[in-house]
Write a protein that holds these residues in place. Structure first.
Motif, PDB file in Angstrom:
ATOM      1  N   VAL A  16       0.863  -1.179   0.000  1.00 34.18           N
ATOM      2  CA  VAL A  16       0.000   0.000   0.000  1.00 34.18           C
ATOM      3  C   VAL A  16       0.898   1.226   0.000  1.00 34.18           C
ATOM      4  O   VAL A  16       1.694   1.422   0.923  1.00 34.18           O
ATOM      5  N   ILE A  17       0.780   2.036  -1.034  1.00 35.01           N
ATOM      6  CA  ILE A  17       1.608   3.227  -1.197  1.00 35.01           C
ATOM      7  C   ILE A  17       0.740   4.435  -0.898  1.00 35.01           C
ATOM      8  O   ILE A  17      -0.267   4.678  -1.562  1.00 35.01           O
ATOM      9  N   LEU A  18       1.137   5.192   0.121  1.00 33.68           N
ATOM     10  CA  LEU A  18       0.269   6.207   0.700  1.00 33.68           C
ATOM     11  C   LEU A  18       0.996   7.555   0.781  1.00 33.68           C
ATOM     12  O   LEU A  18       1.678   7.844   1.763  1.00 33.68           O
ATOM     13  N   PRO A  19       0.881   8.399  -0.243  1.00 37.24           N
ATOM     14  CA  PRO A  19       1.468   9.736  -0.168  1.00 37.24           C
ATOM     15  C   PRO A  19       0.677  10.598   0.816  1.00 37.24           C
ATOM     16  O   PRO A  19      -0.549  10.518   0.877  1.00 37.24           O
ATOM     17  N   ALA A  20       1.367  11.436   1.552  1.00 41.32           N
ATOM     18  CA  ALA A  20       0.691  12.272   2.548  1.00 41.32           C
ATOM     19  C   ALA A  20       1.438  13.581   2.701  1.00 41.32           C
ATOM     20  O   ALA A  20       2.596  13.591   3.120  1.00 41.32           O
ATOM     21  N   SER A  21       0.782  14.677   2.354  1.00 41.47           N
ATOM     22  CA  SER A  21       1.371  15.996   2.500  1.00 41.47           C
ATOM     23  C   SER A  21       0.537  16.815   3.479  1.00 41.47           C
ATOM     24  O   SER A  21      -0.614  17.151   3.201  1.00 41.47           O
ATOM     25  N   ASN A  22       1.100  17.093   4.645  1.00 33.49           N
ATOM     26  CA  ASN A  22       0.400  17.853   5.696  1.00 33.49           C
ATOM     27  C   ASN A  22      -0.946  17.227   6.042  1.00 33.49           C
ATOM     28  O   ASN A  22      -1.972  17.892   6.066  1.00 33.49           O
ATOM     29  N   GLU A  23      -0.923  15.931   6.304  1.00 31.63           N
ATOM     30  CA  GLU A  23      -2.138  15.177   6.606  1.00 31.63           C
ATOM     31  C   GLU A  23      -2.156  14.695   8.052  1.00 31.63           C
ATOM     32  O   GLU A  23      -2.703  13.642   8.366  1.00 31.63           O
ATOM     33  N   ALA A  24      -1.576  15.478   8.972  1.00 26.81           N
ATOM     34  CA  ALA A  24      -1.510  15.061  10.372  1.00 26.81           C
ATOM     35  C   ALA A  24      -2.892  14.801  10.957  1.00 26.81           C
ATOM     36  O   ALA A  24      -3.065  13.900  11.786  1.00 26.81           O
ATOM     37  N   ALA A  25      -3.886  15.549  10.519  1.00 28.92           N
ATOM     38  CA  ALA A  25      -5.230  15.403  11.081  1.00 28.92           C
ATOM     39  C   ALA A  25      -5.941  14.153  10.588  1.00 28.92           C
ATOM     40  O   ALA A  25      -6.911  13.705  11.204  1.00 28.92           O
ATOM     41  N   LEU A  26      -5.455  13.566   9.492  1.00 30.53           N
ATOM     42  CA  LEU A  26      -6.192  12.474   8.853  1.00 30.53           C
ATOM     43  C   LEU A  26      -5.425  11.159   8.790  1.00 30.53           C
ATOM     44  O   LEU A  26      -6.037  10.099   8.665  1.00 30.53           O
ATOM     45  N   ILE A  27      -4.097  11.217   8.861  1.00 28.23           N
ATOM     46  CA  ILE A  27      -3.302  10.019   8.598  1.00 28.23           C
ATOM     47  C   ILE A  27      -3.569   8.908   9.616  1.00 28.23           C
ATOM     48  O   ILE A  27      -3.576   7.725   9.265  1.00 28.23           O
ATOM     49  N   GLY A  28      -3.824   9.258  10.868  1.00 27.29           N
ATOM     50  CA  GLY A  28      -4.063   8.233  11.885  1.00 27.29           C
ATOM     51  C   GLY A  28      -5.303   7.422  11.591  1.00 27.29           C
ATOM     52  O   GLY A  28      -5.282   6.179  11.636  1.00 27.29           O
ATOM     53  N   ALA A  29      -6.412   8.089  11.272  1.00 27.48           N
ATOM     54  CA  ALA A  29      -7.656   7.383  10.973  1.00 27.48           C
ATOM     55  C   ALA A  29      -7.521   6.529   9.719  1.00 27.48           C
ATOM     56  O   ALA A  29      -8.037   5.407   9.650  1.00 27.48           O
ATOM     57  N   CYS A  30      -6.808   7.056   8.714  1.00 31.93           N
ATOM     58  CA  CYS A  30      -6.584   6.286   7.490  1.00 31.93           C
ATOM     59  C   CYS A  30      -5.826   4.996   7.789  1.00 31.93           C
ATOM     60  O   CYS A  30      -6.219   3.910   7.338  1.00 31.93           O
ATOM     61  N   LEU A  31      -4.764   5.093   8.562  1.00 35.39           N
ATOM     62  CA  LEU A  31      -3.943   3.918   8.863  1.00 35.39           C
ATOM     63  C   LEU A  31      -4.661   2.947   9.791  1.00 35.39           C
ATOM     64  O   LEU A  31      -4.537   1.722   9.637  1.00 35.39           O
ATOM     65  N   ARG A  32      -5.425   3.461  10.749  1.00 35.31           N
ATOM     66  CA  ARG A  32      -6.142   2.553  11.649  1.00 35.31           C
ATOM     67  C   ARG A  32      -7.198   1.745  10.899  1.00 35.31           C
ATOM     68  O   ARG A  32      -7.389   0.553  11.176  1.00 35.31           O
ATOM     69  N   ALA A  33      -7.881   2.371   9.958  1.00 37.37           N
ATOM     70  CA  ALA A  33      -8.857   1.632   9.155  1.00 37.37           C
ATOM     71  C   ALA A  33      -8.155   0.576   8.311  1.00 37.37           C
ATOM     72  O   ALA A  33      -8.617  -0.565   8.197  1.00 37.37           O
ATOM     73  N   LEU A  34      -7.024   0.944   7.745  1.00 39.92           N
ATOM     74  CA  LEU A  34      -6.261  -0.008   6.936  1.00 39.92           C
ATOM     75  C   LEU A  34      -5.771  -1.173   7.788  1.00 39.92           C
ATOM     76  O   LEU A  34      -5.859  -2.346   7.397  1.00 39.92           O
ATOM     77  N   GLY A  35      -5.285  -0.868   8.976  1.00 42.92           N
ATOM     78  CA  GLY A  35      -4.779  -1.906   9.865  1.00 42.92           C
ATOM     79  C   GLY A  35      -5.848  -2.822  10.413  1.00 42.92           C
ATOM     80  O   GLY A  35      -5.548  -3.917  10.892  1.00 42.92           O
ATOM     81  N   ALA A  36      -7.120  -2.400  10.342  1.00 40.55           N
ATOM     82  CA  ALA A  36      -8.236  -3.229  10.807  1.00 40.55           C
ATOM     83  C   ALA A  36      -8.817  -4.096   9.695  1.00 40.55           C
ATOM     84  O   ALA A  36      -9.844  -4.751   9.890  1.00 40.55           O
ATOM     85  N   SER A  37      -8.163  -4.119   8.544  1.00 40.55           N
ATOM     86  CA  SER A  37      -8.668  -4.897   7.408  1.00 40.55           C
ATOM     87  C   SER A  37      -8.733  -6.383   7.725  1.00 40.55           C
ATOM     88  O   SER A  37      -7.854  -6.930   8.403  1.00 40.55           O
ATOM     89  N   HIS A  38      -9.755  -7.035   7.222  1.00 36.62           N
ATOM     90  CA  HIS A  38      -9.809  -8.502   7.274  1.00 36.62           C
ATOM     91  C   HIS A  38      -8.755  -9.034   6.305  1.00 36.62           C
ATOM     92  O   HIS A  38      -8.733  -8.643   5.139  1.00 36.62           O
ATOM     93  N   TRP A  39      -7.930  -9.928   6.768  1.00 34.87           N
ATOM     94  CA  TRP A  39      -6.845 -10.420   5.918  1.00 34.87           C
ATOM     95  C   TRP A  39      -6.621 -11.910   6.187  1.00 34.87           C
ATOM     96  O   TRP A  39      -5.832 -12.296   7.043  1.00 34.87           O
ATOM     97  N   PRO A  40      -7.327 -12.788   5.442  1.00 33.59           N
ATOM     98  CA  PRO A  40      -7.217 -14.225   5.690  1.00 33.59           C
ATOM     99  C   PRO A  40      -6.050 -14.885   4.973  1.00 33.59           C
ATOM    100  O   PRO A  40      -5.959 -16.120   4.927  1.00 33.59           O
ATOM    101  N   HIS A  41      -5.140 -14.108   4.408  1.00 32.73           N
ATOM    102  CA  HIS A  41      -4.069 -14.645   3.572  1.00 32.73           C
ATOM    103  C   HIS A  41      -2.795 -14.868   4.374  1.00 32.73           C
ATOM    104  O   HIS A  41      -2.558 -14.217   5.392  1.00 32.73           O
ATOM    105  N   ARG A  42      -1.962 -15.757   3.868  1.00 31.41           N
ATOM    106  CA  ARG A  42      -0.721 -16.081   4.558  1.00 31.41           C
ATOM    107  C   ARG A  42       0.291 -14.943   4.449  1.00 31.41           C
ATOM    108  O   ARG A  42       0.958 -14.599   5.432  1.00 31.41           O
TER     109      ARG A  42
END
Length: 286
Positions: A16-42
Motif C-alpha cells: 500500500v503506497i500512501l502519499p501524505a502531505s500535511n495530513e496530520a489530522a487524517l493520517i491516523g484514521a486512514c492507517l487505523r482503518a487499513l490496519g483493521a482490514s480482514h486479511w485471511p491470507h498467509r
C-alpha cells in the motif's frame, strides 16, 4: 495466480503506497482503518507512507501506528521527502515496495474492512488488471453534501470504476508504465492505461471526502478538469480507453425532480468552473 506471490510468508502480497502531505489530522484514521482490514491470507501487507513536503507532524503520527501493524505481522514504513509533489511521492513509494499488488491510497480515505482483501483477490492473476472499490462520497456542510448527492449519481461515478482516492494494479498491470510522469491527475493516467474490460470493481466500499464550500468545490473541479485535459494533450493515445458515459437528459431530469437543491449546487459549481479563471496552487478545502 501471480508468479511468486505466495513463495514465502515474509514476502508482502500487497504494498500500500500512501502519499501524505500535511495530513496530520487524517493520517491516523486512514492507517487505523487499513490496519483493521480482514486479511485471511498467509502473506502479509506492507504499508509505505511517503510524507512529502510536510510542515506538520504527519510522519510522526504515521510512525505512531507502526506497533499495531507489527502486531499482526505487517510492516509500516515512513519515508520523508523534503520536496512536495504527489507523483514524486508515488515514485518513491514504488521504489521501496516489494508486493506484486500495488494499492495507491490517499491519506484522507477510510477503507472498509473487506476492501484490501477483495482487491487482492481481484488482482491475483497474471493478466494486467486494475481494481478499485465502491466509492462513498462524503461531505460535512449542506452545500457540499448536496454536491455529493448528485455526483454519486453521475453515470461515470455510478457505472464505471473511477478509482477516486484508491486504485490498485497487479504486477502485469504495473509493468505498463515506468515512473509516474509529473502530471496533475495520476489516477486518471493509471485508469486510462487499462481498457474498460481490464478494470475491475469490487463490492467493498471506502469513504472519500470532498472539498467543503462552494469556492473550494470550484477550485477542485477546475483542477480535475485541468488534469483530464493534460492527459489528453500529453498522452492522447490513452483516450481510446475512456469509457465515461454522457448523462442522458432523462437522467438529469430525474435527478432534478428528486433533488433540486443538490442539482442546483452541482450545476452552479460547473458553471463557475467555466466562468472563473483557474486559481494557482492547490487547496483541498478541508
Amino acid at each position: 495466480m501471480i508468479e511468486g506471490l505466495h513463495e514465502n510468508a515474509g514476502t508482502p502480497a500487497v504494498s500500500v503506497i500512501l502519499p501524505a502531505s500535511n495530513e496530520a489530522a487524517l493520517i491516523g484514521a486512514c492507517l487505523r482503518a487499513l490496519g483493521a482490514s480482514h486479511w485471511p491470507h498467509r502473506n502479509p501487507v506492507e504499508v509505505i507512507v511517503i510524507a512529502n513536503g510536510c510542515r506538520d507532524d504527519t510522519a510522526d503520527r504515521a510512525r505512531a501506528e507502526a506497533h499495531a501493524f507489527a502486531a499482526r505481522g505487517w510492516s509500516l514504513q515512513v519515508l520523508e521527502r523534503a520536496r512536495g509533489g504527489k507523483t514524486g511521492a508515488l515514485n518513491a513509494g514504488d521504489a521501496a515496495a516489494r508486493g506484486a499488488v500495488r494499492v495507491y491510497l490517499d491519506a484522507d480515505v477510510t477503507v472498509s474492512a473487506d476492501l484490501l482483501s477483495q482487491i487482492h483477490a481481484a488482482l491475483d492473476t497474471e493478466v494486467p488488471r486494475y481494481a478499485s472499490g465502491r466509492v462513498g462520497i462524503s461531505a460535512r456542510g449542506w452545500l457540499s453534501r448536496g454536491y455529493a448527492r448528485i455526483w454519486r449519481q453521475v453515470p461515470f461515478m455510478a457505472q464505471c470504476v473511477p478509482g477516486c482516492g484508491v486504485f490498485a494494479v497487479n504486477a502485469a498491470g504495473r509493468a505498463r508504465w515506468g515512473a509516474f510522469p509529473d502530471i496533475i491527475s495520476d489516477d486518471t493516467f493509471v485508469r486510462l492505461t487499462f481498457t474498460p474490460a481490464e478494470r475491475l470493481a469490487v463490492p467493498a466500499s471506502y469513504d472519500w471526502p470532498i472539498a467543503e464550500g462552494f469556492d473550494n468545490l470550484v477550485r477542485v473541479r477546475q483542477r480535475q478538469d485541468a488534469g483530464v485535459a493534460e492527459i489528453g494533450a500529453r498522452f492522447p493515445e490513452l483516450l481510446r480507453n475512456d469509457d465515461k458515459p454522457r448523462p442522458a437528459p432523462r437522467h438529469t431530469l430525474s435527478m432534478a425532480l428528486r433533488d433540486p437543491l443538490g442539482l442546483a449546487v452541482y450545476a452552479g459549481v460547473a458553471l463557475a468552473v467555466r466562468l472563473r479563471p483557474a486559481a494557482d496552487g492547490w487547496s483541498r478545502g478541508r
